[in-house]
Write a protein that holds these residues in place. Structure first.
Motif, PDB file in Angstrom:
ATOM      1  N   ALA C 104      31.326  48.253  15.577  1.00 42.93           N
ATOM      2  CA  ALA C 104      31.510  48.082  14.138  1.00 42.93           C
ATOM      3  C   ALA C 104      32.179  46.742  13.862  1.00 42.93           C
ATOM      4  O   ALA C 104      31.779  46.021  12.931  1.00 42.93           O
ATOM      5  CB  ALA C 104      32.349  49.222  13.572  1.00 42.93           C
ATOM      6  N   ALA C 105      33.177  46.393  14.661  1.00 39.70           N
ATOM      7  CA  ALA C 105      33.863  45.121  14.442  1.00 39.70           C
ATOM      8  C   ALA C 105      32.900  43.961  14.646  1.00 39.70           C
ATOM      9  O   ALA C 105      32.880  43.010  13.858  1.00 39.70           O
ATOM     10  CB  ALA C 105      35.053  45.009  15.387  1.00 39.70           C
ATOM     11  N   VAL C 106      32.076  44.060  15.699  1.00 37.74           N
ATOM     12  CA  VAL C 106      31.133  42.971  15.970  1.00 37.74           C
ATOM     13  C   VAL C 106      30.122  42.849  14.832  1.00 37.74           C
ATOM     14  O   VAL C 106      29.879  41.752  14.304  1.00 37.74           O
ATOM     15  CB  VAL C 106      30.404  43.223  17.320  1.00 37.74           C
ATOM     16  CG1 VAL C 106      29.278  42.232  17.504  1.00 37.74           C
ATOM     17  CG2 VAL C 106      31.401  43.134  18.456  1.00 37.74           C
ATOM     18  N   VAL C 107      29.554  43.996  14.431  1.00 36.24           N
ATOM     19  CA  VAL C 107      28.579  43.974  13.333  1.00 36.24           C
ATOM     20  C   VAL C 107      29.234  43.421  12.071  1.00 36.24           C
ATOM     21  O   VAL C 107      28.646  42.616  11.344  1.00 36.24           O
ATOM     22  CB  VAL C 107      28.023  45.390  13.076  1.00 36.24           C
ATOM     23  CG1 VAL C 107      27.221  45.430  11.792  1.00 36.24           C
ATOM     24  CG2 VAL C 107      27.169  45.829  14.240  1.00 36.24           C
ATOM     25  N   ALA C 108      30.470  43.821  11.834  1.00 35.53           N
ATOM     26  CA  ALA C 108      31.166  43.359  10.636  1.00 35.53           C
ATOM     27  C   ALA C 108      31.284  41.844  10.628  1.00 35.53           C
ATOM     28  O   ALA C 108      31.028  41.189   9.621  1.00 35.53           O
ATOM     29  CB  ALA C 108      32.554  43.986  10.563  1.00 35.53           C
ATOM     30  N   VAL C 109      31.650  41.284  11.766  1.00 37.54           N
ATOM     31  CA  VAL C 109      31.801  39.829  11.830  1.00 37.54           C
ATOM     32  C   VAL C 109      30.455  39.153  11.615  1.00 37.54           C
ATOM     33  O   VAL C 109      30.337  38.192  10.857  1.00 37.54           O
ATOM     34  CB  VAL C 109      32.431  39.421  13.170  1.00 37.54           C
ATOM     35  CG1 VAL C 109      32.340  37.921  13.363  1.00 37.54           C
ATOM     36  CG2 VAL C 109      33.878  39.875  13.225  1.00 37.54           C
ATOM     37  N   ILE C 110      29.415  39.700  12.262  1.00 37.52           N
ATOM     38  CA  ILE C 110      28.105  39.058  12.153  1.00 37.52           C
ATOM     39  C   ILE C 110      27.601  39.084  10.717  1.00 37.52           C
ATOM     40  O   ILE C 110      27.133  38.079  10.193  1.00 37.52           O
ATOM     41  CB  ILE C 110      27.080  39.751  13.082  1.00 37.52           C
ATOM     42  CG1 ILE C 110      27.464  39.473  14.538  1.00 37.52           C
ATOM     43  CG2 ILE C 110      25.673  39.247  12.806  1.00 37.52           C
ATOM     44  CD1 ILE C 110      26.676  40.271  15.540  1.00 37.52           C
ATOM     45  N   ILE C 111      27.706  40.228  10.052  1.00 36.67           N
ATOM     46  CA  ILE C 111      27.127  40.268   8.707  1.00 36.67           C
ATOM     47  C   ILE C 111      28.039  39.653   7.665  1.00 36.67           C
ATOM     48  O   ILE C 111      27.582  39.193   6.637  1.00 36.67           O
ATOM     49  CB  ILE C 111      26.681  41.676   8.259  1.00 36.67           C
ATOM     50  CG1 ILE C 111      27.854  42.630   8.203  1.00 36.67           C
ATOM     51  CG2 ILE C 111      25.584  42.213   9.107  1.00 36.67           C
ATOM     52  CD1 ILE C 111      27.462  44.021   7.766  1.00 36.67           C
ATOM     53  N   SER C 112      29.342  39.640   7.907  1.00 35.89           N
ATOM     54  CA  SER C 112      30.166  39.111   6.828  1.00 35.89           C
ATOM     55  C   SER C 112      30.332  37.605   6.907  1.00 35.89           C
ATOM     56  O   SER C 112      30.705  36.987   5.916  1.00 35.89           O
ATOM     57  CB  SER C 112      31.516  39.813   6.781  1.00 35.89           C
ATOM     58  OG  SER C 112      32.067  39.920   8.048  1.00 35.89           O
ATOM     59  N   TYR C 113      30.026  37.010   8.052  1.00 37.97           N
ATOM     60  CA  TYR C 113      30.173  35.558   8.113  1.00 37.97           C
ATOM     61  C   TYR C 113      29.340  34.866   7.031  1.00 37.97           C
ATOM     62  O   TYR C 113      29.873  34.084   6.248  1.00 37.97           O
ATOM     63  CB  TYR C 113      29.834  35.045   9.510  1.00 37.97           C
ATOM     64  CG  TYR C 113      30.053  33.563   9.650  1.00 37.97           C
ATOM     65  CD1 TYR C 113      31.343  33.065   9.708  1.00 37.97           C
ATOM     66  CD2 TYR C 113      28.987  32.667   9.659  1.00 37.97           C
ATOM     67  CE1 TYR C 113      31.568  31.709   9.805  1.00 37.97           C
ATOM     68  CE2 TYR C 113      29.210  31.310   9.753  1.00 37.97           C
ATOM     69  CZ  TYR C 113      30.499  30.834   9.825  1.00 37.97           C
ATOM     70  OH  TYR C 113      30.722  29.483   9.899  1.00 37.97           O
ATOM     71  N   PRO C 114      28.028  35.163   6.945  1.00 36.40           N
ATOM     72  CA  PRO C 114      27.291  34.533   5.839  1.00 36.40           C
ATOM     73  C   PRO C 114      27.713  35.060   4.468  1.00 36.40           C
ATOM     74  O   PRO C 114      27.703  34.314   3.493  1.00 36.40           O
ATOM     75  CB  PRO C 114      25.828  34.865   6.145  1.00 36.40           C
ATOM     76  CG  PRO C 114      25.874  36.028   7.051  1.00 36.40           C
ATOM     77  CD  PRO C 114      27.132  35.928   7.821  1.00 36.40           C
ATOM     78  N   CYS C 115      28.088  36.326   4.390  1.00 35.70           N
ATOM     79  CA  CYS C 115      28.402  36.907   3.080  1.00 35.70           C
ATOM     80  C   CYS C 115      29.656  36.280   2.466  1.00 35.70           C
ATOM     81  O   CYS C 115      29.775  36.204   1.245  1.00 35.70           O
ATOM     82  CB  CYS C 115      28.612  38.413   3.202  1.00 35.70           C
ATOM     83  SG  CYS C 115      27.091  39.314   3.396  1.00 35.70           S
ATOM     84  N   SER C 215      41.171  30.189   6.158  1.00 40.25           N
ATOM     85  CA  SER C 215      40.799  31.367   5.370  1.00 40.25           C
ATOM     86  C   SER C 215      39.613  32.106   5.976  1.00 40.25           C
ATOM     87  O   SER C 215      39.558  33.330   5.949  1.00 40.25           O
ATOM     88  CB  SER C 215      40.517  30.979   3.926  1.00 40.25           C
ATOM     89  OG  SER C 215      39.446  30.088   3.878  1.00 40.25           O
ATOM     90  N   THR C 216      38.651  31.379   6.515  1.00 39.32           N
ATOM     91  CA  THR C 216      37.492  32.054   7.099  1.00 39.32           C
ATOM     92  C   THR C 216      37.936  32.955   8.252  1.00 39.32           C
ATOM     93  O   THR C 216      37.524  34.108   8.352  1.00 39.32           O
ATOM     94  CB  THR C 216      36.480  31.026   7.629  1.00 39.32           C
ATOM     95  OG1 THR C 216      36.334  30.006   6.650  1.00 39.32           O
ATOM     96  CG2 THR C 216      35.150  31.661   7.886  1.00 39.32           C
ATOM     97  N   ALA C 217      38.801  32.412   9.101  1.00 39.47           N
ATOM     98  CA  ALA C 217      39.257  33.210  10.232  1.00 39.47           C
ATOM     99  C   ALA C 217      40.044  34.425   9.753  1.00 39.47           C
ATOM    100  O   ALA C 217      39.851  35.532  10.262  1.00 39.47           O
ATOM    101  CB  ALA C 217      40.123  32.352  11.150  1.00 39.47           C
ATOM    102  N   VAL C 218      40.899  34.220   8.755  1.00 41.20           N
ATOM    103  CA  VAL C 218      41.680  35.341   8.241  1.00 41.20           C
ATOM    104  C   VAL C 218      40.755  36.435   7.730  1.00 41.20           C
ATOM    105  O   VAL C 218      40.908  37.612   8.044  1.00 41.20           O
ATOM    106  CB  VAL C 218      42.628  34.862   7.117  1.00 41.20           C
ATOM    107  CG1 VAL C 218      43.196  36.057   6.363  1.00 41.20           C
ATOM    108  CG2 VAL C 218      43.740  34.026   7.689  1.00 41.20           C
ATOM    109  N   LYS C 219      39.745  36.028   6.958  1.00 40.94           N
ATOM    110  CA  LYS C 219      38.845  37.030   6.389  1.00 40.94           C
ATOM    111  C   LYS C 219      38.051  37.746   7.477  1.00 40.94           C
ATOM    112  O   LYS C 219      37.865  38.963   7.433  1.00 40.94           O
ATOM    113  CB  LYS C 219      37.890  36.369   5.390  1.00 40.94           C
ATOM    114  CG  LYS C 219      38.584  36.018   4.082  1.00 40.94           C
ATOM    115  CD  LYS C 219      37.607  35.672   2.996  1.00 40.94           C
ATOM    116  CE  LYS C 219      37.068  34.280   3.172  1.00 40.94           C
ATOM    117  NZ  LYS C 219      36.230  33.862   2.038  1.00 40.94           N
ATOM    118  N   LEU C 220      37.593  36.964   8.471  1.00 40.58           N
ATOM    119  CA  LEU C 220      36.790  37.594   9.527  1.00 40.58           C
ATOM    120  C   LEU C 220      37.627  38.572  10.346  1.00 40.58           C
ATOM    121  O   LEU C 220      37.174  39.665  10.682  1.00 40.58           O
ATOM    122  CB  LEU C 220      36.168  36.524  10.434  1.00 40.58           C
ATOM    123  CG  LEU C 220      34.993  35.779   9.824  1.00 40.58           C
ATOM    124  CD1 LEU C 220      34.496  34.711  10.778  1.00 40.58           C
ATOM    125  CD2 LEU C 220      33.858  36.725   9.475  1.00 40.58           C
TER     126      LEU C 220
END
Lengths: 249, 286, 338, 426
Positions: C104-115, C215-220
């Motif tokens: 779930a964490a991996v999928v979250a990072v992959i899909i939220s990076y562009p989002c 900020s990107t790292a914090v959000k991811l």
């Protein structure tokens, strides 16, 4: 070696040229004023240095390192921190928490960060409102908050964007005192100002921008007598009259 | 080739209806920055209006679509007066959640009142009639709905872009306070915008019973697709909503036929993501 | 100012209240009125589960300000992790839970990076789209059971299989453990550098960046953390219900529930999700128990009206109401003193 | 001031609500020991996408209970001519809503047993809900009667307390393929290819799986396999895909509104297979024939009941009268009548077992063959695992808005119309 070395920076937004081949340096432990009339490109230059914009051409060296095109947080963590002309408080956080965010950059454990934040709050005379929400401060308070927050990051170079604009003259005086104190503590400052009153008395060097071009870079005493600067500020006709009436010191 | 054109036509016809549903949402979103989650339920209510008019007074959906539009106009205005008014100026999420509550309320109220049974109108002027052009088949009810959609979206565009009222709407959308300073009654604009946005989806819902069964769950999917269309078209852009509605219809049809029917909505949502990653503010966004 | 201390947030008087509350929760199954009534225990378990789940959402949605409607995807991945471990591979659920959380964490990072490049409603609707895509892909994906879903066989109860049949007390304590893990973590974050950074990103990304916050790292990181916790809750949900299929765990309705509970309680606050869950879940369960059998959807009509009222009247959530009341009371007191 | 006050009021309201819900304790079972009452729970999807069917099923159980509890000498079903069972025990129903969601269904099953104190549960229409809900019953050693859920997997779990009345999709699939073979043999129908279209849910997927298995076993070729998302805005691509593959026969599993949309889309595209046979709900919904009119004609499907079967089941007419009062005039359909049968058979079993010991009643249910005038064939008997082995359904065809019995031949009342008439010749 200067702390900040801006070399031939050009910034274009489409057709519009905001800065054209601007170069200047900021020596360590000095105060440099960046002045110019409205629309001269001061803030854009600031944005380029602090990483919000990537300059179209040119290089920016900080502490000898090329920081052109780095992200704002990367530049900030190297020690060049800015404030914003239009204040941007973190509204739903307290004044103290605002400053704390800055303090965490260099102090990772809570104790030291809290101490640092307290110091900066006192320095900017925000002690009485530190529990208030940042969004509830007066405009002057918000400006001081911007400064306290930036200070808390323990910067090498502090870039202030019009911290005095819109303040009463007593408040301006207070700010001037703060800035002088900062220099004494070993900080380098770059100050953008629209109002000349405050900055002229404390700056070691003034850089003047007009229409995106650097038109002068000199000590304050000589800047006030520079024809091009007066012209830029007052327009050609008035500057003639000023001169003929001999009212320029 | 003929199949391809047939699929394309079917996609475009349903796309135009999506566009009409989306246009109303788009107007509301553009002017007030409110996502109306109950939009699909407006559609469902409009279908019931049209159905009951047909059932009780024997009015054809083609006629009662006007009544449905007017009815949803009132519901929209009422929604604004009773709910949305309190959420203006608050974080965008507040209005979204309030309308989510409204959606649950409307859906279950209709179920409570009209039972969950699905209802079909089979003896309308248009139902089941088709046009045969060469080897192609064009369903008349869908065609009528599409033409109606074209007209209404066109009128809406004219209204917003070349009338005094439209300029007032645009001014309000850009800066509410400034608009008030120049003497625009922004409260009234908001009511009317919510009403007009509702009326668009009302018209769409009014005509639909000529080819679609009416039941309390019918609006959900349309509502979701309308969100996609509006966001894909770009913030508040009516042409954007129209084009993306069309695009969604066509992609849905093509993906459904050439890939697999189960993947047709996957393709639509995937299309949205693809577009939005390339242009983060939508096709017509700025 | 109520509840806004400027003291060290590592430990405060509020934490003592929390510990006392926790002690009370531990004692709950020994209260005869609840122990004898499995429905009450069921409601309590759901409250703990949904409070935890909403708190997981709160990390990214409340503290970090990224309103994601996609959390049912992570919830679902966790649920499928546990479900497949037991049903497909015949193991104990534990490895499935761990794998589910990581995945779930991996999928979250992959899909939220562009989002994360999207702003406001565009982000929200993109997360809608992601839920719908996942839902439909899982529906046709035979390896995970497709539309048929996964049904648990009847196996031995106990902590090993994380499954109890006769009594719900076991489930209750597991839910409590999850609750403590997630609330404890968020509490720890609140007083930690990362917590401040998350809130700074929420309040102003550019400002945060100017202060050296990536900020990107914090959000991811926040997203990954949030997703992993959501997956943990999901795996409990499936162990509790002994069945998983896509509409059950990966639907927009589910996502909306997490958001609704948090907003209702007060987003970006520690106690908010608990408040929201302890109002919304009993409301949902009891109204269904009382009126659901009538079949008219009366429970849902009332539910809808209540959501509207709550959100419109106090957009800060229940915590806002409490704050108002306290302010009102203190004002009254000062008046009396005068 | 008023503003503050209203906020305070909403707080008070919330707290009050909480107190009412938690404090005063909903869910304590009122003592009914003195009265002779057997509580039976029902779980049906009363809200959500399949609420139509759920509400009818609920009404069917109510109908059955009314017949058992009161004297209805005119009705020719067991237990109708007496009041209650076991010397005056009466049934009381406690209804619950599953919303079509498995987790809700399971929670409601637990609540019904633990809080409401029901003795047995009847439900739950959706196979996906019946599975976890019946597990609850099995663990508590209580009886779970399942009327209409059709997933074959339900009765392959070797459960002791689970009983299902309806034929499974497995037996239906075999029957459908028998129809195709019969047509090939008797009518030179020359059916070689089969297409399946089904909603992508537990129900549809199971049905389609069995359909494919049965067709392949009979040497028929599957030319298209079309799952679709229920609640779709249109079925254009689905029908276009069908049309392109052009199978001779279509086996379909669609519910309610999707079924009518499917028929209409086929009409719009001017295509129909030679023969189309449907699993339960969509086709046999009595509303379909009425609302679609001639468009619904000549399609076929399995039907456990329709009003035209009255000649086979003389007792039904009077029962249906009561049912119609509850549904606003809608007659039984094949699903809802199974729920009524479930209730009746359960009551008979209690009567025969002579007591309320669930294990004994379950044993009695397994060991006997029950008279059931509301079932086709009139008998009910359960195999191990709980499947009703006497479950029959006939394959019917809609002709002129009526369900005509076509197959098996010994039950037929009408000749089949084959192939389906083209749309423009109706």
């Amino acid at each position: 070696m200067p702390l900040l070395d801006v070399q031939n920076v050009t910034m274009k937004f489409g057709e519009l040229v905001a800065n054209r081949r601007v170069s200047f340096t900021v020596e360590e432990k000095s105060i440099v004023g960046l002045i110019g009339p409205n629309g001269a490109g001061k803030t854009t230059l600031f944005n380029c240095v602090s990483g919000l914009c990537r300059p179209t051409e040119g290089t920016i060296l900080f502490n000898g390192e090329n920081i052109t095109g780095l992200k704002p947080y990367q530049i900030a963590s190297r020690g060049a921190v800015r404030t914003f002309q239009v204040v941007r408080p973190l509204k739903d956080m307290t004044v103290f928490d605002n400053v704390l965010v800055g303090a965490f950059l260099k102090c990772s454990d809570n104790k030291r960060a809290f101490k640092k934040a307290e110091e900066c709050i006192e320095l900017c005379s925000l002690g009485s409102v530190k529990g208030k929400l940042a969004g509830e401060l007066s405009i002057g308070g918000k400006k001081r908050l911007e400064m306290a927050r930036a200070l808390a990051t323990n910067p090498k170079l502090l870039m202030l964007d019009e911290v005095m604009a819109g303040l009463t003259s007593t408040e301006v005086k207070e700010s001037v005192d703060v800035i002088c104190n900062l220099r004494q503590s070993g900080l380098t400052l770059m100050v953008v100002e629209h109002v000349l009153e405050g900055i002229m008395s404390i700056a070691d060097k003034i850089v003047v921008l007009d229409g995106g071009i650097k038109i002068a870079e000199d000590s304050p005493e000589r800047i006030v007598n520079d024809d091009r600067v007066i012209e830029a500020y007052l327009g050609a006709k008035y500057s003639q009259r000023y001169k003929s009436e001999g009212r320029v010191h | 080739m003929e199949t391809f054109i047939q699929v394309l036509i079917d996609g475009m016809l349903s796309g135009m209806v999506y566009a009409l549903v989306a246009a109303g949402l788009c107007l509301i979103w553009g002017v007030m920055d409110v996502i109306n989650f109950a939009h699909g339920e407006y559609l469902m209510v409009a279908m019931y209006v049209s159905y009951w008019l047909g059932f009780l007074a024997n009015v054809d959906p083609v006629v009662s679509t006007v009544a449905a539009g007017a009815f949803i106009f009132m519901i929209g205005a009422l929604t604004y007066k009773l709910i949305i008014r309190f959420t203006i100026g608050k974080p965008g999420l507040v209005a979204l959640l309030a309308t989510f509550g409204l959606a649950i309320f409307l859906k279950n109220l209709c179920m409570n009142q009209f039972s969950p049974n699905f209802r079909i109108m089979s003896d309308t002027w248009l139902s089941g009639k088709t046009l045969h052009v060469g080897g192609l088949i064009i369903a008349l009810p869908q065609l009528t709905a599409a033409v109606l959609a074209l007209i209404v979206v066109g009128l809406l565009y004219l209204l917003v872009n070349s009338t005094k009222f439209g300029w007032a709407i645009q001014a309000t959308a850009m800066d509410r306070e400034a608009a008030e300073l120049v003497g625009i009654n922004t409260e009234r604009i908001y009511i009317l915008v919510f009403g007009i946005g509702g009326a668009c989806v009302g018209v769409a819902g009014g005509i639909m019973p000529s080819y679609l069964a009416v039941h309390p769950e019918v609006g959900s999917m349309f509502g979701l697709i309308a969100f996609i269309c509006v966001a894909m078209g770009g913030f508040g852009s009516i042409p954007g909503a129209f084009i993306s509605g069309l695009l969604v219809g066509v992609v849905e049809a093509l993906a459904g036929f050439y890939i697999a029917p189960v993947f047709k909505y996957v393709a639509v949502f995937g299309l949205y993501l693809a577009v939005i990653f390339l242009r983060p503010k939508g096709i017509f966004g700025w | 100012m109520v509840g806004r201390s400027v003291e060290l947030k590592t430990f405060s008087s509020r934490d003592i209240a929390w510990l006392a509350f926790l002690a009370l929760l531990v004692a709950v199954p020994f209260i005869p009125a609840i122990a004898a009534n499995s429905f009450r225990l069921h409601v309590l378990i759901l409250i703990l589960l949904f409070a935890s789940m909403s708190q997981a959402w709160n990390i990214i949605g409340g503290y970090c300000g990224q309103v994601s409607f996609g959390h049912s995807v992570f919830f679902g991945i966790g649920a499928y992790g546990a479900g497949m471990a037991v049903v497909t591979y015949g193991m104990v659920p534990w490895p499935g839970i761990v794998v589910g959380m990581i995945l779930a964490a991996v999928v979250a990072v992959i899909i939220s990076y562009p989002c994360f490049k999207l702003s406001g409603h565009y982000f929200a609707i993109a997360t809608f789209a992601i839920v719908e895509i996942f839902n439909r892909v899982f529906l046709v994906w035979d390896w995970v059971g497709g539309a048929l879903g996964l049904d648990y066989p009847i196996i031995k109860e106990g902590i090993g299989n994380l499954m109890w049949h006769q009594s719900k007390v076991g489930y209750y304590y597991i839910a409590l453990v999850i609750f403590v893990i997630i609330f404890g973590m968020v509490r720890w974050l609140e007083g930690h550098r990362f917590g401040y950074y998350m809130r700074a990103v929420r309040e102003g990304q550019e400002t945060a960046e100017s202060l050296g916050v990536n900020s990107t790292a914090v959000k991811l990181i926040a997203m990954a953390l949030s997703a992993a916790m959501a997956a943990l809750c999901g795996s409990f949900f499936v162990q509790y219900n002994l069945r998983v299929d896509p509409p059950m765990v990966m639907s927009l309705d589910m996502s909306m529930k997490f958001v609704l509970i948090t907003i209702l309680g007060g987003a970006g606050t520690l106690v908010g999700p608990l408040l929201g869950a302890s109002v919304l879940i009993p409301l949902q369960e009891y109204s269904r128990a009382i009126w659901g059998g009538l079949g008219g959807g009366v429970d849902l009509i009332i539910f809808g009206i209540l959501i509207i009222l709550m959100v419109v009247k106090q957009p800060d959530g229940l915590i806002g109401i409490i704050r108002d009341v306290r302010r009102w009371l203190s004002k009254k007191r000062t008046k009396e003193e005068l | 001031m008023f503003y503050r006050f209203s906020r305070l009021m909403s707080l008070v309201a919330c707290m009050g609500l909480l107190c009412v819900l938690f404090g005063f304790g909903y869910g304590t079972t009122p003592a009914m020991a003195q009265e002779k009452v057997i509580k039976i729970g029902t779980i049906f999807p009363l809200t959500g996408p399949v609420a139509t069917a759920g509400q009818r099923c609920q009404a069917a159980v109510q109908t059955a209970v009314e017949i058992i509890n009161n004297k209805h000498p005119e009705i020719k079903t067991p237990l109708a001519d007496q009041e209650g069972i076991l010397d005056g025990y009466k049934f009381v129903l406690v209804h619950a809503d599953s919303q079509g969601k498995p987790d809700v269904g399971k929670a409601e099953a637990e609540r019904l047993f633990n809080q409401e104190g029901v003795w047995a549960i009847i439900g739950s229409y959706n196979s996906a809900v019946s599975k976890p809900a019946s597990l609850v019953a099995e663990r508590m050693k209580r009886i779970f009667m399942c009327g209409a859920s059709s997933s074959a997997a339900l009765t392959q779990r070797d459960m002791n307390f689970f009983f299902r009345l309806a034929p499974t999709d497995e037996t239906e699939s075999v029957e459908f393929v028998e129809v195709l073979k019969w047509l090939n043999a008797k009518k030179d129908a020359n059916i070689k290819t089969v297409g399946v279209i089904y909603e992508n849910s537990e129900f549809g997927k199971h049905a389609a799986g069995e359909a494919k298995k049965a067709s392949e076993a009979a040497g028929l070729k599957i030319v298209c396999d079309i799952p679709f998302s229920p609640g779709a805005t249109n079925l254009n691509s689905e029908v276009q895909t069908l049309k392109n593959a052009n199978p001779d026969a279509v086996l379909a599993a669609l519910l309610g509104a999707d079924y009518s949309l499917w028929i209409r889309t086929m009409k719009q595209m001017a295509w129909a297979p030679k023969i189309a046979i449907s699993y339960c709900s969509g086709y046999q919904d009595p509303v379909i024939a009425k609302q679609l009119g001639p468009d619904a004609d000549f399609f076929m499907g399995s039907t456990a009941y329709s009003p035209q079967f009255a000649s086979l089941m003389p007792a039904v007419a009077d029962v249906e009268k009561i049912f119609k009062e509850k549904t606003g005039g809608v007659p039984f359909d094949g699903d809802s009548i199974q729920e009524a049968v479930a209730m009746l058979v359960l009551a008979q079993a209690i009567q025969k077992a002579g007591g309320l010991d669930p294990e004994k009643v379950a044993e009695t249910l397994h060991n006997n063959t029950w008279d059931s005038p509301l079932s086709l064939g009139g008998k009910v008997a359960f195999a191990k695992g709980g499947q009703n082995v006497k479950a029959h359904s006939v394959v019917t065809q809609l002709q002129g808005g009526e369900y005509k019995r076509i197959f098996p031949e010994d039950m037929a009342d009408t000749q089949i119309v084959f192939p389906i008439k083209p749309w423009n010749q109706r």
